[in-house]
Write an enzyme that holds these catalytic residues in place. Structure first.
Site, PDB file in Angstrom:
ATOM      1  N   ASP A   1       0.811  -1.220   0.000  1.00  0.00           N
ATOM      2  CA  ASP A   1       0.000   0.000   0.000  1.00  0.00           C
ATOM      3  C   ASP A   1       0.839   1.263   0.000  1.00  0.00           C
ATOM      4  O   ASP A   1       0.295   2.373   0.010  1.00  0.00           O
ATOM      5  CB  ASP A   1      -0.953   0.000   1.197  1.00  0.00           C
ATOM      6  CG  ASP A   1      -0.221  -0.059   2.543  1.00  0.00           C
ATOM      7  OD1 ASP A   1       1.014  -0.201   2.556  1.00  0.00           O
ATOM      8  OD2 ASP A   1      -0.911   0.029   3.582  1.00  0.00           O
TER       9      ASP A   1
ATOM     10  N   ASP B   1      -4.488  -7.384   3.508  1.00  0.00           N
ATOM     11  CA  ASP B   1      -4.630  -7.295   4.970  1.00  0.00           C
ATOM     12  C   ASP B   1      -5.702  -6.254   5.302  1.00  0.00           C
ATOM     13  O   ASP B   1      -5.557  -5.457   6.227  1.00  0.00           O
ATOM     14  CB  ASP B   1      -3.302  -6.927   5.635  1.00  0.00           C
ATOM     15  CG  ASP B   1      -3.312  -7.119   7.150  1.00  0.00           C
ATOM     16  OD1 ASP B   1      -4.225  -7.800   7.666  1.00  0.00           O
ATOM     17  OD2 ASP B   1      -2.425  -6.569   7.826  1.00  0.00           O
TER      18      ASP B   1
END
Length: 388
Positions: free
Chosen positions: A250, A276
């Protein structure tokens, strides 16, 4: 049942190359890939200018839009599925968090029932990823301290009974008391054991791998950093050719340069992109409370605890692919492989998912030129369509 063809797009072939053509599917299976003319009775879907790739498989996802897999409810699963499919996900593992045994067993029993039924026409649940509670308290991250505990065989037996064959992955710290016994217990039952939230040394990690560890949970995060005199787990994980490496890409959990270094350090089949995704994924910026009661703040693309620590990701899989290409500089073919083929291999489902080949499940994602999702197809059903 009519054969459908996604035609005119650039297709990711199993060898990693792209070729303009058509992907054909009939019912829930891929019929084949064609670069020539198509029969007149085929239903055409024109995706000219787009990239056609295997559907994304998220092997580490907790929830979305305020709902958590720990809830063990149809409403939660449906909400999470709707959000995940908009990011190109066709299948995933329902991931737990450290909780009481009662809450854990409830979540596992519900997930197991969904796994066994797995209705056509929505994101497929490939099983469960048990993350915690058998982690190192010093590396627990956002896991609630009161629920972190050492492994014991009686609890593992209860977990196995509740989840059974749906238990695909278990994240644990092998260096804590009875950690290696837990690795043995789980690997003997065909569960993929993953080192995570762990302070394991290089030597302890090597021992755990020899006992059956086959994955690393969100590499670098909640692990000892590499030091030239105390290498920790990460170099041992790099060295083990049979270990798959989860990565949160990310742009916050790992610097893009570290992602690139890690991917280039190992064989191309081993890096596994995950989201996640916390249950607050998709919610607006501001303060929120997660399922387990943890107070978090969403701001500038991150989810953090009130003390400032990262508390899971709020990324979608298509965003991860875009980050791998634009921030890390990986070839698109490898980025897509990290979102599909490699996850499939890591949990033992590559024989039916993870590539566009005849006979495999018709799990397909169609990406716009900017790598956003145009269409998500799961087992032959369009479950997300940005055109409507």
């Amino acid at each position: 049942m009519a054969t459908v063809a996604l035609t005119g797009g650039l297709i990711l072939l199993p060898d990693g190359n792209f070729e303009k053509g058509s992907v054909l599917f009939n019912g829930d299976k891929i019929s084949g890939v064609s670069t020539g003319d198509l029969p007149g009775d085929v239903e055409l879907i024109d995706v000219t200018g787009c990239t056609v790739a295997p559907g994304f498989i998220d092997t580490h996802a907790h929830g979305a839009l305020g709902r958590n897999f720990m809830e063990g409810s149809r409403e939660a699963y449906k909400t999470i599925s709707g959000h995940k499919t908009s990011g190109g996900v066709t299948s995933c593992l329902a991931t737990t968090t450290s909780a009481s045994l009662e809450n854990t067993l409830f979540a596992l029993q519900y997930a197991s029932s969904v796994y066994r039924s797995n209705e056509i026409g929505e994101m497929e649940l490939l099983g469960v990823h048990l993350e915690g509670p058998f982690v190192n308290p010093a590396y627990r991250g956002a896991h609630m301290e009161e629920f972190v505990r050492q492994a014991n065989i009686s609890e593992l037996e209860a977990i196995w009974e509740a989840a059974g064959s749906a238990l695909r992955v278990v994240t644990l710290a092998p260096e804590v008391p009875l950690g290696l016994e837990a690795v043995r217990f789980l690997s003997e039952r065909g569960v993929n054991v993953s080192i995570g939230h762990s302070g394991a040394s290089y030597e302890e990690t090597k021992q755990a791998i020899s006992r059956g560890v086959s994955r690393a949970t969100h590499l670098f995060s909640a692990m000892i950093p590499i030091h030239h005199r105390n290498p920790g787990a990460i170099p041992a994980l790099f060295e083990a050719a049979n270990v798959f490496l989860e990565m949160i890409v990310d742009g916050h959990h790992m610097h893009p340069s570290i992602v690139g270094m890690a991917v280039r350090q190992v064989e191309s089949h081993r890096p596994v992109m995950i989201t996640d995704s916390a249950d607050v994924t998709g919610l607006p910026d501001g303060a929120h409370r997660r399922w387990e009661g943890l107070e978090v703040v969403i701001d500038k693309g991150t989810c953090r605890t009130l003390s400032g620590g990262l508390a899971g990701s709020i990324m979608r899989m298509d965003q991860g692919v875009k980050n791998l290409v634009e921030l890390v500089g990986l070839p698109l073919s490898l980025a897509l492989r990290m979102a599909s083929e490699n996850p499939a291999r890591s949990i033992g489902v590559f024989e039916r998912k993870g590539s566009l080949e005849a006979g495999k499940d018709a799990d397909i994602v169609v990406l716009n030129p900017d790598l956003t999702v145009l269409m998500t197809i799961a087992r032959g059903h369009i479950i997300y369509d940005a055109r409507v």
